[in-house]
Design an enzyme around this catalytic site. Structure first.
Site, PDB file in Angstrom:
ATOM      1  N   ASP A  79      36.416  52.607  32.131  1.00  0.00           N
ATOM      2  CA  ASP A  79      35.336  52.788  33.020  1.00  0.00           C
ATOM      3  C   ASP A  79      35.801  51.995  34.360  1.00  0.00           C
ATOM      4  O   ASP A  79      34.997  51.804  35.439  1.00  0.00           O
ATOM      5  CB  ASP A  79      33.914  52.502  32.761  1.00  0.00           C
ATOM      6  CG  ASP A  79      33.803  51.131  32.261  1.00  0.00           C
ATOM      7  OD1 ASP A  79      34.578  50.347  31.909  1.00  0.00           O
ATOM      8  OD2 ASP A  79      32.672  50.848  32.320  1.00  0.00           O
ATOM      9  N   GLU A  80      36.946  51.274  34.499  1.00  0.00           N
ATOM     10  CA  GLU A  80      37.418  50.641  35.457  1.00  0.00           C
ATOM     11  C   GLU A  80      38.889  50.764  35.841  1.00  0.00           C
ATOM     12  O   GLU A  80      39.619  50.850  34.888  1.00  0.00           O
ATOM     13  CB  GLU A  80      37.022  49.166  35.252  1.00  0.00           C
ATOM     14  CG  GLU A  80      37.517  48.519  34.173  1.00  0.00           C
ATOM     15  CD  GLU A  80      37.159  46.959  34.257  1.00  0.00           C
ATOM     16  OE1 GLU A  80      36.926  46.223  35.024  1.00  0.00           O
ATOM     17  OE2 GLU A  80      37.096  46.504  32.901  1.00  0.00           O
ATOM     18  N   ASP A 121      34.704  50.449  39.546  1.00  0.00           N
ATOM     19  CA  ASP A 121      33.812  50.182  38.108  1.00  0.00           C
ATOM     20  C   ASP A 121      32.819  51.173  38.366  1.00  0.00           C
ATOM     21  O   ASP A 121      32.010  51.093  39.186  1.00  0.00           O
ATOM     22  CB  ASP A 121      33.499  48.752  38.296  1.00  0.00           C
ATOM     23  CG  ASP A 121      33.131  48.182  36.804  1.00  0.00           C
ATOM     24  OD1 ASP A 121      32.925  49.128  36.112  1.00  0.00           O
ATOM     25  OD2 ASP A 121      32.364  47.047  36.884  1.00  0.00           O
TER      26      ASP A 121
END
Length: 446
Positions: A112-113, A9
């Site tokens: 974003d993860e 993350d």
């Protein structure tokens, strides 16, 4: 061994990516990550909502999703910057690309993860029986030691920690932003672990750690437990995740519905799926890599590296030919015995799908990487993994455009290439009939 799932993350993604881009353009610029700053809203009119915030801004109580006006009331000096989705896509792609270099099964959950199923990678680490630095020097590498575990489980977890450390540090050192990595046996626990203290951290959440790390959290911090659900649970005295874990399942179902109640009870007890589904976009490259049974060094390179490169090149060539694809760039990558990755690549004047071309170039690049100036062997590193890749894929259009010019100027090379192609075709046919082990390179015994 249990499955090993990572959740990677990006820390304050939108804010971090904007900060990195500003610093790339002007190294003397203010690092937005170190001051109260946020992304969101119409900067000129100062309205809208906060979509990302720095860690210093969080200390003022600023929350993602709250109105910009309210955030400015909490921190009048808050620096606001506009959104830039072009920037976000660029850094997100680079982030996912590094994850895929370390793991064959990566599922991007959002911009974003991502989840990584590291089970196969760790199994290969274990087969090599090489103790990673995190096992030998636990305090130095931040690896938590649990004395009650078997030696095999300790090694498994040490390998997981070392792989996470390698991924985290490579992203920080090459892309300029930080991530958190959560390590667990399933998706839920991995994601929960990655949300622990930030930034630039690795956290584990193994079964025996659930009481201390998961059950002590407020119920509203349980993944999948929304604000309304948390309020309902608190009204009946369930304030922590541990309270929900020990609650009667029928009570939870009567309050939240059959599926909702079971989900909360299972999640509170760390029960979740470990399945990670790799996304299958149109191939941008075709590659294969193998972990060696022992470190390849300068002393054993000639005996062990060329056969491995030959095997990898043959596999990549077969996949290219099966897909009717050609590639314009050949690359070699290695992972050293300190878990770092290095690579070299060469762009070709004409795309190819030939095993002999791929093998020749790959071996040349590998020699440059390990024996060249400032080569890996000179610094005392050993090679524990080798990969061969072909990228810049096309369907042969570029080859057709340049065919006549090439034929006119390279008659001798063409004759040699035709002979190589006939040999490749013959070898492919023999292997197809009698198996991969039917032909192998040997030495002249005369």
């Amino acid at each position: 061994m249990n499955p090993c799932i990572f959740h990677a993350d990006v820390n304050s993604a939108f804010l971090s990516w904007s900060a990195v881009e500003r610093l790339q353009k002007d190294p003397g610029a203010l690092d937005l990550r170190k001051v109260p700053s946020a992304v969101g809203g119409d900067i000129s009119r100062r309205h809208g909502i906060i979509t990302a915030k720095s860690i210093p801004a969080k200390k003022y109580g600023i929350r993602t999703g709250e109105p910009v006006v309210k955030a400015l009331q909490k921190c009048p000096d808050l620096i606001l910057i506009p959104s830039s989705f072009q920037t976000y896509r660029k850094f997100s792609s680079a982030f996912i690309r590094i994850l895929k270099q370390h793991c064959s099964i990566v599922e991007q959950a959002s911009i974003d993860e991502a989840y990584l199923d590291m089970t196969g990678e760790l199994r290969r680490d274990m087969e090599r029986a090489v103790r990673p630095d995190s096992f030998r020097n636990p305090a130095q590498n931040g690896f938590p030691q649990e004395t009650a575990l078997s030696e095999e489980e300790k090694m498994w977890r040490a390998c997981a920690w070392q792989e996470a450390l390698s991924i985290k540090n490579e992203i920080r050192d090459t892309l300029g932003f930080t991530i958190n990595v959560g390590i667990a046996k399933n998706r839920l626990l991995a994601k929960t672990a990655s949300d622990f203290s930030k930034p630039d951290k690795i956290h584990t959440l193994y079964p025996e750690e659930i009481p201390a790390k998961l059950w002590t959290l407020p119920i509203g911090e349980l993944h999948g437990c929304g604000h309304a659900t948390a309020e309902k649970l608190e009204q009946i005295g369930i304030h922590t995740v541990g309270d929900a874990a020990h609650a009667d399942r029928k009570l939870l179902q009567s309050l939240l519905g059959e599926k909702g109640g079971i989900y909360i009870w299972n999640s509170a007890n760390g029960i979740s799926s470990s399945s990670v589904h790799a996304s299958h976009d149109e191939a941008k490259s075709i590659s294969n890599e193998l972990t060696t049974r022992f470190d390849i060094t300068a002393d054993n390179f000639e005996e062990n590296a060329p056969p491995l490169v030959h095997r990898l090149s043959a596999s990549v060539a077969r996949r290219l030919q099966k897909a009717e694809l050609y590639g314009t760039t050949v690359g070699i990558s290695v992972k050293t015995n300190d878990f770092r990755r290095y690579s070299r690549q060469l762009k070709l004047p004409e795309s190819t799908d030939r095993e002999s071309d791929i093998e020749t170039i790959s071996l040349r690049l590998l020699r440059q990487l390990v024996f060249g100036t400032d080569g890996l062997f000179a610094s005392g590193k050993g090679v524990r993994l080798i990969g061969v890749a072909v990228s810049g894929l096309d369907h042969g259009d570029f080859r057709q455009m340049n065919l006549f010019d090439y034929m006119e100027n390279h008659q001798e090379e063409i004759k040699k290439a035709e002979r190589r192609k006939k040999l490749d075709d013959m070898l492919r046919e023999i292997r197809g009939k009698y198996g991969e082990s039917s032909i192998h390179k040997g030495t002249d015994s005369r």
